[in-house]
Design a protein around this motif. Structure first.
Motif, PDB file in Angstrom:
ATOM      1  N   LEU A 177       0.945  -1.266  -0.173  1.00  0.00           N
ATOM      2  CA  LEU A 177       0.079  -0.066  -0.076  1.00  0.00           C
ATOM      3  C   LEU A 177       0.941   1.101  -0.133  1.00  0.00           C
ATOM      4  O   LEU A 177       2.100   1.260   0.439  1.00  0.00           O
ATOM      5  CB  LEU A 177      -0.904   0.097   1.294  1.00  0.00           C
ATOM      6  N   PRO A 178       0.330   2.468  -0.214  1.00  0.00           N
ATOM      7  CA  PRO A 178       1.180   3.638  -0.304  1.00  0.00           C
ATOM      8  C   PRO A 178       1.654   4.101   1.018  1.00  0.00           C
ATOM      9  O   PRO A 178       0.816   3.572   2.090  1.00  0.00           O
ATOM     10  CB  PRO A 178       0.057   4.581  -0.834  1.00  0.00           C
ATOM     11  N   PRO A 179       2.527   5.006   1.339  1.00  0.00           N
ATOM     12  CA  PRO A 179       3.088   5.197   2.490  1.00  0.00           C
ATOM     13  C   PRO A 179       1.939   5.714   3.555  1.00  0.00           C
ATOM     14  O   PRO A 179       1.865   5.472   4.777  1.00  0.00           O
ATOM     15  CB  PRO A 179       4.234   5.910   2.441  1.00  0.00           C
ATOM     16  N   PHE A 180       1.310   6.584   2.889  1.00  0.00           N
ATOM     17  CA  PHE A 180       0.244   7.316   3.730  1.00  0.00           C
ATOM     18  C   PHE A 180      -0.776   6.388   4.212  1.00  0.00           C
ATOM     19  O   PHE A 180      -1.115   6.501   5.510  1.00  0.00           O
ATOM     20  CB  PHE A 180      -0.731   8.344   2.923  1.00  0.00           C
ATOM     21  N   GLN A 181      -1.259   5.401   3.498  1.00  0.00           N
ATOM     22  CA  GLN A 181      -2.036   4.567   4.135  1.00  0.00           C
ATOM     23  C   GLN A 181      -1.312   3.591   5.131  1.00  0.00           C
ATOM     24  O   GLN A 181      -2.299   3.273   6.055  1.00  0.00           O
ATOM     25  CB  GLN A 181      -2.645   3.644   2.799  1.00  0.00           C
ATOM     26  N   LEU A 182      -0.342   3.417   4.955  1.00  0.00           N
ATOM     27  CA  LEU A 182       0.496   2.606   6.052  1.00  0.00           C
ATOM     28  C   LEU A 182       0.508   3.154   7.333  1.00  0.00           C
ATOM     29  O   LEU A 182       0.335   2.567   8.313  1.00  0.00           O
ATOM     30  CB  LEU A 182       1.928   1.994   5.618  1.00  0.00           C
ATOM     31  N   LEU A 183       0.675   4.460   7.152  1.00  0.00           N
ATOM     32  CA  LEU A 183       0.599   5.299   8.417  1.00  0.00           C
ATOM     33  C   LEU A 183      -0.582   5.383   9.150  1.00  0.00           C
ATOM     34  O   LEU A 183      -0.961   5.250  10.347  1.00  0.00           O
ATOM     35  CB  LEU A 183       1.050   6.859   8.059  1.00  0.00           C
ATOM     36  N   LEU A 184      -1.674   5.411   8.426  1.00  0.00           N
ATOM     37  CA  LEU A 184      -3.063   5.535   8.700  1.00  0.00           C
ATOM     38  C   LEU A 184      -3.397   4.028   9.357  1.00  0.00           C
ATOM     39  O   LEU A 184      -3.949   4.114  10.559  1.00  0.00           O
ATOM     40  CB  LEU A 184      -4.078   5.584   7.613  1.00  0.00           C
ATOM     41  N   ILE A 185      -2.939   2.967   8.839  1.00  0.00           N
ATOM     42  CA  ILE A 185      -3.084   1.737   9.469  1.00  0.00           C
ATOM     43  C   ILE A 185      -2.407   1.647  10.795  1.00  0.00           C
ATOM     44  O   ILE A 185      -2.910   1.099  11.832  1.00  0.00           O
ATOM     45  CB  ILE A 185      -2.741   0.501   8.393  1.00  0.00           C
ATOM     46  N   THR A 186      -1.276   2.170  10.813  1.00  0.00           N
ATOM     47  CA  THR A 186      -0.332   2.070  12.099  1.00  0.00           C
ATOM     48  C   THR A 186      -1.057   2.967  13.195  1.00  0.00           C
ATOM     49  O   THR A 186      -0.991   2.555  14.328  1.00  0.00           O
ATOM     50  CB  THR A 186       1.034   2.693  11.804  1.00  0.00           C
ATOM     51  N   ALA A 187      -1.916   3.942  12.706  1.00  0.00           N
ATOM     52  CA  ALA A 187      -2.493   4.845  13.752  1.00  0.00           C
ATOM     53  C   ALA A 187      -3.796   4.246  14.273  1.00  0.00           C
ATOM     54  O   ALA A 187      -4.114   4.260  15.419  1.00  0.00           O
ATOM     55  CB  ALA A 187      -2.715   6.254  12.997  1.00  0.00           C
ATOM     56  N   VAL A 188      -4.486   3.396  13.377  1.00  0.00           N
ATOM     57  CA  VAL A 188      -5.951   2.973  13.476  1.00  0.00           C
ATOM     58  C   VAL A 188      -5.864   1.678  14.370  1.00  0.00           C
ATOM     59  O   VAL A 188      -6.777   1.398  15.062  1.00  0.00           O
ATOM     60  CB  VAL A 188      -6.690   3.119  12.137  1.00  0.00           C
ATOM     61  N   THR A 189      -5.061   0.729  14.058  1.00  0.00           N
ATOM     62  CA  THR A 189      -5.006  -0.574  14.550  1.00  0.00           C
ATOM     63  C   THR A 189      -5.252  -0.709  15.956  1.00  0.00           C
ATOM     64  O   THR A 189      -6.033  -1.425  16.754  1.00  0.00           O
ATOM     65  CB  THR A 189      -3.897  -1.399  13.713  1.00  0.00           C
ATOM     66  N   PRO A 190      -3.974   0.139  16.452  1.00  0.00           N
ATOM     67  CA  PRO A 190      -4.110  -0.113  18.084  1.00  0.00           C
ATOM     68  C   PRO A 190      -5.536   0.424  18.744  1.00  0.00           C
ATOM     69  O   PRO A 190      -5.973  -0.342  19.606  1.00  0.00           O
ATOM     70  CB  PRO A 190      -3.077   0.807  18.540  1.00  0.00           C
ATOM     71  N   VAL A 191      -6.198   1.422  18.346  1.00  0.00           N
ATOM     72  CA  VAL A 191      -7.325   1.826  18.901  1.00  0.00           C
ATOM     73  C   VAL A 191      -8.406   0.620  18.732  1.00  0.00           C
ATOM     74  O   VAL A 191      -9.161   0.508  19.522  1.00  0.00           O
ATOM     75  CB  VAL A 191      -7.736   3.290  18.151  1.00  0.00           C
ATOM     76  N   LEU A 192      -8.727   0.235  17.507  1.00  0.00           N
ATOM     77  CA  LEU A 192      -9.247  -0.930  17.186  1.00  0.00           C
ATOM     78  C   LEU A 192      -8.973  -2.013  17.867  1.00  0.00           C
ATOM     79  O   LEU A 192     -10.344  -2.698  18.490  1.00  0.00           O
ATOM     80  CB  LEU A 192      -9.215  -1.400  15.665  1.00  0.00           C
ATOM     81  N   ALA A 193      -7.932  -2.201  18.188  1.00  0.00           N
ATOM     82  CA  ALA A 193      -7.579  -3.631  19.111  1.00  0.00           C
ATOM     83  C   ALA A 193      -8.052  -3.449  20.276  1.00  0.00           C
ATOM     84  O   ALA A 193      -8.707  -4.294  21.104  1.00  0.00           O
ATOM     85  CB  ALA A 193      -6.115  -3.814  19.081  1.00  0.00           C
ATOM     86  N   THR A 194      -7.714  -2.242  20.925  1.00  0.00           N
ATOM     87  CA  THR A 194      -8.247  -1.970  22.219  1.00  0.00           C
ATOM     88  C   THR A 194      -9.748  -1.916  22.380  1.00  0.00           C
ATOM     89  O   THR A 194     -10.313  -2.654  23.282  1.00  0.00           O
ATOM     90  CB  THR A 194      -7.815  -0.461  22.911  1.00  0.00           C
ATOM     91  N   ALA A 195     -10.468  -1.399  21.470  1.00  0.00           N
ATOM     92  CA  ALA A 195     -12.021  -1.468  21.253  1.00  0.00           C
ATOM     93  C   ALA A 195     -12.537  -2.972  21.377  1.00  0.00           C
ATOM     94  O   ALA A 195     -13.374  -3.321  22.131  1.00  0.00           O
ATOM     95  CB  ALA A 195     -12.807  -0.490  20.172  1.00  0.00           C
ATOM     96  N   PHE A 196     -11.873  -3.754  20.245  1.00  0.00           N
ATOM     97  CA  PHE A 196     -12.432  -4.917  20.039  1.00  0.00           C
ATOM     98  C   PHE A 196     -12.016  -5.956  21.411  1.00  0.00           C
ATOM     99  O   PHE A 196     -12.594  -6.744  21.895  1.00  0.00           O
ATOM    100  CB  PHE A 196     -11.556  -5.791  19.292  1.00  0.00           C
ATOM    101  N   GLU A 197     -10.939  -5.638  22.128  1.00  0.00           N
ATOM    102  CA  GLU A 197     -10.674  -6.322  23.496  1.00  0.00           C
ATOM    103  C   GLU A 197     -11.695  -6.133  24.603  1.00  0.00           C
ATOM    104  O   GLU A 197     -12.123  -6.984  25.063  1.00  0.00           O
ATOM    105  CB  GLU A 197      -9.272  -5.776  23.909  1.00  0.00           C
ATOM    106  N   ARG A 198     -12.177  -4.873  24.496  1.00  0.00           N
ATOM    107  CA  ARG A 198     -12.995  -4.348  25.565  1.00  0.00           C
ATOM    108  C   ARG A 198     -14.488  -5.054  25.166  1.00  0.00           C
ATOM    109  O   ARG A 198     -15.112  -5.442  26.027  1.00  0.00           O
ATOM    110  CB  ARG A 198     -13.153  -2.878  25.685  1.00  0.00           C
ATOM    111  N   LEU A 199     -14.784  -5.083  23.991  1.00  0.00           N
ATOM    112  CA  LEU A 199     -16.060  -5.794  23.540  1.00  0.00           C
ATOM    113  C   LEU A 199     -15.927  -7.100  23.840  1.00  0.00           C
ATOM    114  O   LEU A 199     -16.914  -7.772  24.262  1.00  0.00           O
ATOM    115  CB  LEU A 199     -16.272  -5.346  22.138  1.00  0.00           C
ATOM    116  N   ILE A 200     -14.762  -7.807  23.597  1.00  0.00           N
ATOM    117  CA  ILE A 200     -14.652  -9.397  23.879  1.00  0.00           C
ATOM    118  C   ILE A 200     -14.667  -9.627  25.449  1.00  0.00           C
ATOM    119  O   ILE A 200     -15.535 -10.526  25.796  1.00  0.00           O
ATOM    120  CB  ILE A 200     -13.339  -9.794  23.298  1.00  0.00           C
ATOM    121  N   ASP A 201     -14.290  -8.658  26.234  1.00  0.00           N
ATOM    122  CA  ASP A 201     -14.083  -8.743  27.449  1.00  0.00           C
ATOM    123  C   ASP A 201     -15.580  -8.675  28.161  1.00  0.00           C
ATOM    124  O   ASP A 201     -16.037  -9.125  29.241  1.00  0.00           O
ATOM    125  CB  ASP A 201     -13.270  -7.909  28.390  1.00  0.00           C
ATOM    126  N   LEU A 202     -16.571  -8.123  27.575  1.00  0.00           N
ATOM    127  CA  LEU A 202     -17.947  -7.845  27.953  1.00  0.00           C
ATOM    128  C   LEU A 202     -18.692  -9.087  27.536  1.00  0.00           C
ATOM    129  O   LEU A 202     -19.785  -9.310  28.284  1.00  0.00           O
ATOM    130  CB  LEU A 202     -18.639  -6.588  27.143  1.00  0.00           C
TER     131      LEU A 202
END
Length: 89
Positions: A58-83
């Motif tokens: 993917l282009p570099p800008f999209q890679l930076l977006l992926i790096t920024a968004v993935t931790p937030v999604l992982a934390t949100a999914f973990e909290r949903l799974i813990d519920l």
């Protein structure tokens, strides 16, 4: 395209959560100490490693977006799974 960023981020976030729920990761926590302090850190470094090695074409800008968004999604999914009323560990 943004759909690439969203799908790759979701897959990497869910993969990170899956890794933390494995029994081997629990073994590492007890014997060695936590390799990473939280899912946020693990998903950030995992995504940064994958994007840094350019394993995703993917282009570099999209890679930076992926790096920024993935931790937030992982934390949100973990909290949903813990519920959930079931326990995965």
């Amino acid at each position: 395209m943004m759909i690439d960023v969203i799908t790759v981020s979701i897959v990497l976030a869910l993969t990170t959560i899956f890794v933390t729920k494995l029994p081997y990761y629990s073994y590492l926590e007890t014997k060695v100490g936590k390799p990473f302090s939280c899912v946020y850190c693990l998903s950030f470094w995992l995504t940064l490693l994958i994007c840094g090695l350019n394993l995703i074409a993917l282009p570099p800008f999209q890679l930076l977006l992926i790096t920024a968004v993935t931790p937030v999604l992982a934390t949100a999914f973990e909290r949903l799974i813990d519920l959930l009323p079931i326990r995965l560990k």
